[in-house]
Design an enzyme around this catalytic site. Structure first.
Site, PDB file in Angstrom:
ATOM      1  CG  HIS A   1       6.380  -8.958 -26.221  1.00  0.00           C
ATOM      2  ND1 HIS A   1       5.965  -8.660 -24.952  1.00  0.00           N
ATOM      3  CD2 HIS A   1       5.274  -9.364 -26.875  1.00  0.00           C
ATOM      4  CE1 HIS A   1       4.656  -8.903 -24.844  1.00  0.00           C
ATOM      5  NE2 HIS A   1       4.221  -9.318 -25.999  1.00  0.00           N
TER       6      HIS A   1
ATOM      7  CE  LYS B   1       5.143 -19.916 -34.147  1.00  0.00           C
ATOM      8  NZ  LYS B   1       4.360 -20.883 -33.365  1.00  0.00           N
TER       9      LYS B   1
END
Length: 910
Positions: free
Chosen positions: A141, A569
């Site tokens: 990923h 994030k």
């Protein structure tokens, strides 16, 4: 011959060879498109290239031909293939440029030369070489957006392009050029007629095969190449000394072992993955042993061999591993006979038959027996260079496990499973009792249970499905370490580690499965708060008696993983970078205090917003004195495809890392920089984090803006990963539940690239405005501190990659318009603030003044990306009017093709 877009890279200052390749590929694509579709797609593409093209809201009305999903899909695919070809040309250019530099900067030879210039003795360099360990770790990923069939064809185009510059020997050059050009056109025609998108969602097994593709194609051959580079550099620069080079570069993988938020990674999948690793390793060694047998045909009539080798050959013949007819036919060629036995033992190992190799060490010993005999009998060149030493190094680096698989799980899953186990075992009175405990109570209970020799559960006790999934993976690890290879699995990574109990829970599961002392337990710290607290947590952990006993069994070394994606994030780019840097320094302090070596595992993503950028600069930017020479880092998704598609590019990537590791481990850096500049960074962290979170987390209307101003809704439809876009796997209702990868992917698609810079401008400007001396301090930090320079330069790249006119197109579809104007206005103000501060600190008149080729490359691509972005925004608007049936048909394919195209253009899926 019609070209597609008549591209001229020379106008942007790109090199003549690259410009020539771009023009040739553009022309070939145009010819293929014209043959397949006439002039229609080419004409549509050129209309969209016009600066006067319609807005997304006017597009279908102004160009009625586009009001057809099949046409949209084909047009988006044409741009996608164009960007894939541009990427191929750039890869070839990288190889060309590096070939033209025999004494490259940031090479292994360059690093060894610097060590010599700094006065390091040969003994000191030997000690340095002996302690370095480099472990890239492959993850799925964000996964590669291109299908394997597409990847193969692009690889072929790159290979053919490279051969036009350096044709194979014994080839008539004119004929060769003609044939190569034709081969590229044929491959391109097949590529155009190949589905770009997968029909179904990628499975974990497919992700495993994709990862192994790069191991088999490139990695397994580049690893011995790097070791040979180091040997040659040392021999050249320290000719008076004979160095011993232990295997310092090995690989690990998460693909098939990372179950955090991915219900598709079952215990069965993990077992099958480990078997696939072993099978590929054995089959690879078998093919190389067969090739080596055909090479080592020395005859005892012409040269002696060692007595030890003769004894080994006799033993293999007597055991039946060498057939009688072979023993007679090759009686004068003992190396051939021994390698026939090697091949037979590898075949039996593949089939798990008696008489096969039980371990990679046995294979290595047989090969070393051959190597020693060759050295002792006038074949030193064969023994020291070429296929034999390469195979020995490959066996040492890859073993029978190929790439050690990490297992990862979220800490919450362990807590829930252990609560059930302790209740079932009668240790606790009712369900939920463990989860309700305070941390101190948990530690007391876990420490006591770890000291208790009795198992908690009867054999095959019927626990819930969720708990069984947690327990079964430990059973698979136990089986793999005994039946496949002890190195099959070495680490268990715990996502979102918040307390010592999270670590002891895994120890208890290991004890239950009979794995005591057989795994490293690795905490993963991901949020900014966890990063700041983790030093104290590690002190508590390393002082815990139960954990100290475990560490003794693991050689008294601890690994700690740092999460770059979630920290960015969580608090924005600048705050996350300083939190990570200060954590590295604090981990070094903990190591010094406790006397326990701590190896850091850097969970870096591909983009700057997820910790990407040049890995060698990141290594050299670590706090002085914090780096021991041992490092792990993730290689993720599309980054794997770029770095490992071609052996020369993989080699360049890895030589830069080895070079940086040698220099960093030898004591380079900026001593005292964290102490001198730490207070300034801490202040800027607070300021930038507040700005970032005020927008992303505290603004109640931000989520409505984000879901309309980016294609996040459609990214989840892209069949490129086995893992859901949210950790829970359900519908996403806010930023908190969204994974860092799709969060970043969506901003890249909209060309805002917000994750790589937002909040930084405010952090820098608010700090500097408190006095003129502060701006001078920031400039000094940029000049003198590699860490700060890297942070600023990486942000420069993301600011340049951003394209605000395009981002405004996406924001224009946000309802109500006042919301769009307000938040897009905030983003653009912060962008301007960031640009202003970067230029002021670097004292340059333009961004990326020190990386002009990169800037020109982005500027060259921007006009070609803009039409695709216009198509995507128009598609997003149309999507809202479609029925569910239409959304599952060609309209969906058109939307996904636009996402794949922009991903190819930006070379990023998040």
């Amino acid at each position: 011959m019609a070209s597609f877009l008549e591209l001229d890279a020379r106008e942007y200052g790109l090199s003549e060879p690259l410009s020539s390749d771009v023009a040739a590929l553009d022309a070939m694509l145009g010819k293929v498109l014209e043959a397949q579709h006439g002039r229609a797609l080419i004409d549509l593409a050129r209309r969209l290239m016009s600066p006067d093209r319609p807005t997304p809201q006017e597009l279908f009305k102004a160009i009625p031909e586009l009001d057809d999903p099949a046409t949209l899909r084909e047009l988006a695919k044409a741009f996608t293939v164009l960007f894939q070809l541009l990427n191929a040309a750039e890869q070839k250019e990288i190889v060309r440029v590096n070939r033209a530099r025999p004494h490259r900067k940031e090479s292994i030879r360059d690093a060894v030369g610097q060590l010599k210039a700094r006065g390091l003795t040969a003994d000191e360099v030997q000690a340095l070489v002996s302690k370095i360990e480099i472990t890239p770790t492959l993850t799925a990923h964000p996964t590669e957006a291109k299908r394997r069939a597409v990847l193969d064809k692009l690889q072929e185009i790159i290979r053919l392009l490279a051969e036009t510059e350096v044709p194979p020997p014994l080839t008539a050059k004119l004929d060769f050029e003609h044939e190569t050009s034709g081969a590229i056109r044929r491959t391109l025609e097949t590529l155009w007629q190949t589905d770009e998108m997968r029909i179904s969602q990628l499975t974990v097994d497919e992700e495993v095969r994709n990862a192994l593709y790069f191991v088999e194609k490139t990695i397994i051959d580049v690893v011995p190449w790097l070791h040979e580079d180091l040997a040659e550099a040392l021999a050249e620069i320290y000719p008076e000394f004979s160095f011993e080079i232990t295997t310092f570069l090995t690989y690990r993988s998460w693909v098939g072992g990372d179950r955090d938020g991915n219900p598709n990674v079952t215990a069965e999948v993990t077992w099958n993955t480990l078997v696939s690793h072993r099978t590929l390793a054995l089959e690879t060694f078998l093919a190389r042993a067969e090739a080596l047998r055909r090479e080592l045909t020395q005859s005892v009539k012409l040269v002696h061999v060692d007595e030890a080798l003769e004894r080994a050959v006799r033993g293999e013949i007597e055991s039946g591993l060498v057939r009688a007819e072979h023993a007679a036919r090759y009686a004068q060629e003992p190396y051939v006979l021994l390698l026939l036995a090697v091949e037979e033992k590898l075949r039996r190992a593949v089939l798990s038959e008696p008489g096969g190799y039980a371990s990679a060490n046995q294979l290595r010993d047989d090969l070393r027996l051959i190597q020693t005999s060759l050295k002792n009998n006038r074949a030193g060149e064969v023994a020291e260079h070429g296929a034999l030493p390469h195979l020995i190094r490959q066996v040492e680096a890859f073993g029978f496990h190929l790439a050690t698989l990490d297992v990862r799980q979220h800490s919450d899953e362990h807590g829930r499973a252990l609560d059930e186990v302790l209740t079932a075992a009668g240790v606790l009175p009712k369900a939920g009792a463990y989860l309700d405990m305070a941390e101190e109570e948990k530690l007391a209970l876990l420490t006591a249970e770890l000291a208790n020799p009795r198992p908690l559960l009867p054999f095959e006790y019927a626990v819930s499905e969720g708990t069984r999934k947690v327990l079964d993976v430990f059973g698979v690890i136990h089986r793999a370490k005994r039946e496949l290879a002890p190195e099959s699995v070495e680490s268990y990574v715990i996502s979102m580690t918040h307390g010592v109990s999270d670590m002891l829970e895994v120890l208890l599961f290991m004890k239950e499965a009979g794995l005591g002392g057989e795994l490293d337990v690795v905490p993963l710290f991901e949020t900014i708060d966890d990063l700041h607290r983790c030093a104290d947590l590690m002190r508590q952990l390393l002082a815990n008696e139960a954990y100290k006993k475990h560490l003794e069994l693991r050689g008294c070394q601890q690994e700690v993983m740092l999460g770059y994606s979630d920290s960015s994030k969580d608090g924005g780019y600048l705050a996350a970078n300083w939190a990570l840097q200060s954590t590295i320094a604090s981990m070094a302090a903990v190591s010094r205090e406790t006397g326990i070596p701590i190896r850091l595992f850097h969970g870096r993503g591909g983009t700057v917003g997820r910790g990407g950028g040049r890995a060698n600069r990141a290594i050299l930017s670590q706090p002085a004195g914090s780096f021991s020479g041992k490092i792990r880092f993730t290689e993720q998704g599309e980054v794997i495809s770029f770095r490992y598609s071609l052996p020369p590019i993989a080699h360049r990537h890895l030589e830069q890392i080895v070079s940086a590791v040698l220099l960093a481990a030898s004591g380079t850096g900026s001593p005292g920089a964290e102490e001198r500049f730490g207070a300034a960074m801490a202040e800027m962290e607070t300021l930038s984090k507040a700005k970032y979170r005020a927008l992303v987390y505290d603004d109640p209307q931000f989520w409505a803006f984000y879901t309309q101003a980016t294609p996040i809704e459609h990214i989840s439809l892209l069949p490129i990963a086995s893992r859901p876009v949210s950790r829970g796997g359900g519908a996403i209702s806010g930023v908190e539940g969204l994974r860092a990868i799709p969060w970043n992917f969506a901003w890249v698609q909209s060309r805002a690239t917000l994750v790589g810079w937002y909040g930084m401008g405010t952090g820098l400007a608010s700090f500097a405005e408190k006095g003129p001396e502060r701006l001078e301090l920031l400039r000094a930090m940029y000049r003198e501190w590699p860490f700060f320079q890297t942070v600023v330069d990486n942000a420069q790249l993301e600011v340049v990659r951003a394209h605000l006119p395009t981002a405004r197109l996406y924001a224009s579809r946000v309802k109500p318009p006042e919301l769009s104007a307000r938040i897009e206005g905030e983003i653009e103000q912060e962008y301007a603030r960031t640009v202003e501060m970067i230029l002021s600190i670097t004292e340059h008149s333009e961004l990326l003044a020190n990386a002009k080729v990169v800037k020109r490359t982005v500027e060259f691509r921007n006009p070609e990306v803009a039409p695709l972005s216009t198509l995507q925004v128009a598609l997003m608007d149309r999507w809202a009017t479609l029925s569910e049936k239409e959304r599952s048909g060609v309209w969906r394919e058109a939307m996904l093709q636009s996402i794949a195209g922009i991903a190819a253009a930006m070379q990023s899926t998040g």
